[in-house]
Design a protein around this motif. Structure first.
Motif, PDB file in Angstrom:
ATOM      1  N   ASP A 111       0.812  -1.222   0.000  1.00  0.00           N
ATOM      2  CA  ASP A 111       0.000   0.000   0.000  1.00  0.00           C
ATOM      3  C   ASP A 111       0.845   1.271   0.000  1.00  0.00           C
ATOM      4  N   THR A 112       2.084   1.177   0.441  1.00  0.00           N
ATOM      5  CA  THR A 112       2.967   2.333   0.401  1.00  0.00           C
ATOM      6  C   THR A 112       3.152   2.831  -1.023  1.00  0.00           C
ATOM      7  N   TYR A 113       3.177   1.904  -1.965  1.00  0.00           N
ATOM      8  CA  TYR A 113       3.451   2.243  -3.372  1.00  0.00           C
ATOM      9  C   TYR A 113       2.203   2.201  -4.245  1.00  0.00           C
ATOM     10  N   LEU A 114       1.253   1.368  -3.863  1.00  0.00           N
ATOM     11  CA  LEU A 114       0.016   1.215  -4.642  1.00  0.00           C
ATOM     12  C   LEU A 114      -1.174   1.368  -3.686  1.00  0.00           C
ATOM     13  N   PRO A 115      -1.358   2.571  -3.147  1.00  0.00           N
ATOM     14  CA  PRO A 115      -2.374   2.760  -2.107  1.00  0.00           C
ATOM     15  C   PRO A 115      -3.781   2.401  -2.571  1.00  0.00           C
ATOM     16  N   GLY A 116      -4.418   1.559  -1.767  1.00  0.00           N
ATOM     17  CA  GLY A 116      -5.807   1.189  -2.004  1.00  0.00           C
ATOM     18  C   GLY A 116      -6.041   0.234  -3.153  1.00  0.00           C
ATOM     19  N   LEU A 117      -4.982  -0.188  -3.848  1.00  0.00           N
ATOM     20  CA  LEU A 117      -5.165  -1.010  -5.045  1.00  0.00           C
ATOM     21  C   LEU A 117      -5.407  -2.479  -4.731  1.00  0.00           C
ATOM     22  N   VAL A 118      -4.775  -2.982  -3.685  1.00  0.00           N
ATOM     23  CA  VAL A 118      -4.804  -4.426  -3.412  1.00  0.00           C
ATOM     24  C   VAL A 118      -5.788  -4.706  -2.283  1.00  0.00           C
ATOM     25  N   GLY A 120      -9.333  -7.373  -1.416  1.00  0.00           N
ATOM     26  CA  GLY A 120     -10.158  -8.490  -1.858  1.00  0.00           C
ATOM     27  C   GLY A 120     -10.556  -9.350  -0.682  1.00  0.00           C
ATOM     28  N   LYS A 121     -11.009 -10.550  -0.950  1.00  0.00           N
ATOM     29  CA  LYS A 121     -11.455 -11.476   0.082  1.00  0.00           C
ATOM     30  C   LYS A 121     -10.248 -11.963   0.883  1.00  0.00           C
ATOM     31  N   GLY A 122     -10.082 -11.440   2.080  1.00  0.00           N
ATOM     32  CA  GLY A 122      -8.926 -11.787   2.904  1.00  0.00           C
ATOM     33  C   GLY A 122      -7.645 -11.143   2.425  1.00  0.00           C
ATOM     34  N   ILE A 123      -7.739 -10.179   1.508  1.00  0.00           N
ATOM     35  CA  ILE A 123      -6.563  -9.551   0.891  1.00  0.00           C
ATOM     36  C   ILE A 123      -6.520  -8.080   1.276  1.00  0.00           C
ATOM     37  N   ASP A 124      -5.371  -7.637   1.783  1.00  0.00           N
ATOM     38  CA  ASP A 124      -5.200  -6.245   2.180  1.00  0.00           C
ATOM     39  C   ASP A 124      -3.756  -5.831   1.906  1.00  0.00           C
ATOM     40  N   GLY A 125      -3.578  -4.910   0.970  1.00  0.00           N
ATOM     41  CA  GLY A 125      -2.240  -4.450   0.617  1.00  0.00           C
ATOM     42  C   GLY A 125      -1.486  -3.778   1.740  1.00  0.00           C
ATOM     43  N   LYS A 126      -2.183  -3.429   2.832  1.00  0.00           N
ATOM     44  CA  LYS A 126      -1.518  -2.849   3.994  1.00  0.00           C
ATOM     45  C   LYS A 126      -0.767  -3.906   4.794  1.00  0.00           C
ATOM     46  N   ARG A 127      -1.091  -5.186   4.564  1.00  0.00           N
ATOM     47  CA  ARG A 127      -0.521  -6.277   5.369  1.00  0.00           C
ATOM     48  C   ARG A 127       0.470  -7.141   4.591  1.00  0.00           C
ATOM     49  N   ILE A 128       0.683  -6.804   3.328  1.00  0.00           N
ATOM     50  CA  ILE A 128       1.592  -7.575   2.478  1.00  0.00           C
ATOM     51  C   ILE A 128       2.820  -6.722   2.162  1.00  0.00           C
ATOM     52  N   THR A 129       4.008  -7.249   2.411  1.00  0.00           N
ATOM     53  CA  THR A 129       5.228  -6.482   2.140  1.00  0.00           C
ATOM     54  C   THR A 129       5.780  -6.796   0.749  1.00  0.00           C
ATOM     55  N   VAL A 130       6.664  -5.926   0.293  1.00  0.00           N
ATOM     56  CA  VAL A 130       7.337  -6.142  -0.996  1.00  0.00           C
ATOM     57  C   VAL A 130       8.148  -7.430  -0.951  1.00  0.00           C
ATOM     58  N   ARG A 131       8.813  -7.683   0.163  1.00  0.00           N
ATOM     59  CA  ARG A 131       9.585  -8.922   0.307  1.00  0.00           C
ATOM     60  C   ARG A 131       8.695 -10.145   0.106  1.00  0.00           C
ATOM     61  N   GLN A 132       7.513 -10.133   0.678  1.00  0.00           N
ATOM     62  CA  GLN A 132       6.599 -11.262   0.554  1.00  0.00           C
ATOM     63  C   GLN A 132       6.147 -11.471  -0.885  1.00  0.00           C
ATOM     64  N   LEU A 133       6.053 -10.394  -1.653  1.00  0.00           N
ATOM     65  CA  LEU A 133       5.753 -10.546  -3.078  1.00  0.00           C
ATOM     66  C   LEU A 133       6.868 -11.310  -3.777  1.00  0.00           C
ATOM     67  N   LEU A 134       8.100 -10.870  -3.578  1.00  0.00           N
ATOM     68  CA  LEU A 134       9.231 -11.470  -4.286  1.00  0.00           C
ATOM     69  C   LEU A 134       9.497 -12.901  -3.851  1.00  0.00           C
ATOM     70  N   GLN A 135       9.073 -13.236  -2.635  1.00  0.00           N
ATOM     71  CA  GLN A 135       9.381 -14.557  -2.080  1.00  0.00           C
ATOM     72  C   GLN A 135       8.189 -15.510  -2.099  1.00  0.00           C
ATOM     73  N   HIS A 136       7.054 -15.041  -2.610  1.00  0.00           N
ATOM     74  CA  HIS A 136       5.841 -15.867  -2.702  1.00  0.00           C
ATOM     75  C   HIS A 136       5.318 -16.293  -1.337  1.00  0.00           C
ATOM     76  N   THR A 137       5.389 -15.386  -0.374  1.00  0.00           N
ATOM     77  CA  THR A 137       4.819 -15.664   0.942  1.00  0.00           C
ATOM     78  C   THR A 137       3.674 -14.693   1.265  1.00  0.00           C
TER      79      THR A 137
END
Length: 374
Positions: A111-118, A120-137
């Motif tokens: 959300d720091t870089y794409l505010p409000g974009l992510v 969904g159902k159980g999905i919140d861009g405020k709780r997902i880090t960039v590291r977790q994207l790159l590492q599939h976690t």
């Protein structure tokens, strides 16, 4: 994309370490060539090709089968191929460069870089880090099954449209709790690159990686570009019920985007992975980012042979051979590329989309044959 890494994890459970430590000799056939022949004979690929870069900077190239199933045209040596999810390693390299420049933080939320974009159902861009994207976690759902028909039918799909499709599905798990491969992670990583730089992802990959390393046969396809630009073999897709494989060389890979759209050659991929892992004089990453690149999480509980870093996978082939790389599958082609810490690299492609764990395993074993023998 996802299925091909899923098949890799299937291979984790079933793979038997290949005995490839000894060099080829007159009495023993070259194991890389044997690997290509397995891809053609056992996995029914019309053709296969490979490149191996040794510790002295010398390349060996290999081919097997034919470049065109219908005309029986010769397989081009070092021809261009679609590399599928190996694209993720290029995307991750750019993200890590931007981390080194202070433009992105691995530990900040999406959300720091794409505010409000992510959302969904159980999905919140405020709780997902960039590291977790790159590492599939991240726990984000995948969208591959929803877009494959569009890829085959040459329909353009923008990254935002692909993201909308992905976010219709519910989260797989809470961020950071497990590991699960998802192309959606790299869709977002690509969008973060664009937000951080104000420039298109394709331009950033070209400027920061392709041009810097002199990869003359590697590119990110332009929107709507369906043909492969240079000399290449035809790529095929298995058809159901034993029907002949379908020629799918001309597709629109836009839906794969940052997760799997690129085109390259085996020798260019060798140059890329060898440079990416280099310690002294690394042309791509600073020391701190190289350390982050190699910080891994387990891909399968209880199995230490495979671990995922940031855009790159560690494979412990044996006690004396560990290499890093990535696999990739997209309609038409399956690829496995990797390198060792001392600069050796190998890349292998089959001209049939891999649909079984055995095919992915055979790709990996052929890479290991080029890297683990002395």
């Amino acid at each position: 994309m996802r299925k091909r890494l899923a098949l890799t994890t299937l291979a984790v459970a079933t793979a038997v370490t290949a005995g490839v430590a000894a060099p080829a000799s007159a009495a023993r056939p070259d194991p890389v060539r044997q690997g290509l022949e397995t891809l053609v004979d056992s996995d029914h690929a019309p053709g296969a090709l490979a490149s191996v870069l040794d510790g002295k900077g010398r390349f060996r190239t290999y081919t097997a089968g034919v470049g065109d199933r219908d005309t029986h045209a010769k397989m081009p040596r070092n021809g261009q191929v679609r590399i599928g999810s190996v694209t993720k390693s290029f995307t991750a390299a750019v993200v890590l460069q931007l981390v080194g420049e202070g433009k992105i933080s691995l530990n900040k939320p999406v959300d720091t870089y794409l505010p409000g974009l992510v959302r969904g159902k159980g999905i919140d861009g405020k709780r997902i880090t960039v590291r977790q994207l790159l590492q599939h976690t991240s726990g984000l759902p995948d969208f591959e099954d929803d877009v494959t028909s569009g890829i085959l039918e040459r329909r353009y799909l923008s990254p935002r449209d692909a993201l909308d499709i992905a976010l219709k599905h519910k989260a797989v798990f809470k961020p950071g709790k497990k590991w699960s491969y998802s192309n959606t992670n790299y869709l977002l990583a690509g969008l973060i690159v664009e937000r951080a730089t104000g420039r298109p992802l394709a331009e950033q990959i070209d400027k920061r990686v392709i041009q810097k390393l002199g990869l003359r046969h590697t590119y990110f396809p332009a929107p709507g570009e369906t043909a492969i630009r240079e000399r290449h073999p035809q790529g095929y897709r298995p058809e159901p019920k034993g029907a002949p494989a379908r020629d799918v060389t001309g597709i629109d890979p836009s839906a794969a985007w940052a997760a799997g759209a690129m085109v390259s050659t085996n020798s260019d991929l060798n140059r890329f992975f060898s440079a990416l892992l280099k310690d002294d004089g690394n042309p791509l990453l600073k020391k701190a980012q190289r350390k982050q690149l190699r910080t891994t999480v387990a891909m399968k509980k209880g199995n230490s042979r495979y671990a995922m870093g940031l855009g790159i996978m560690r494979v412990k082939q044996s006690d004396t051979c560990v290499f890093w790389g990535h696999s990739g599958g997209i309609p038409g082609f399956g690829t496995w590329s990797g390198a060792t810490d001392d600069g050796r690299a190998a890349s292998v492609t089959m001209t049939l989309e891999p649909k079984t764990g055995e095919a992915v395993e055979h790709l990996e074993k052929t890479v290991a044959a080029g890297l683990c023998r002395r």
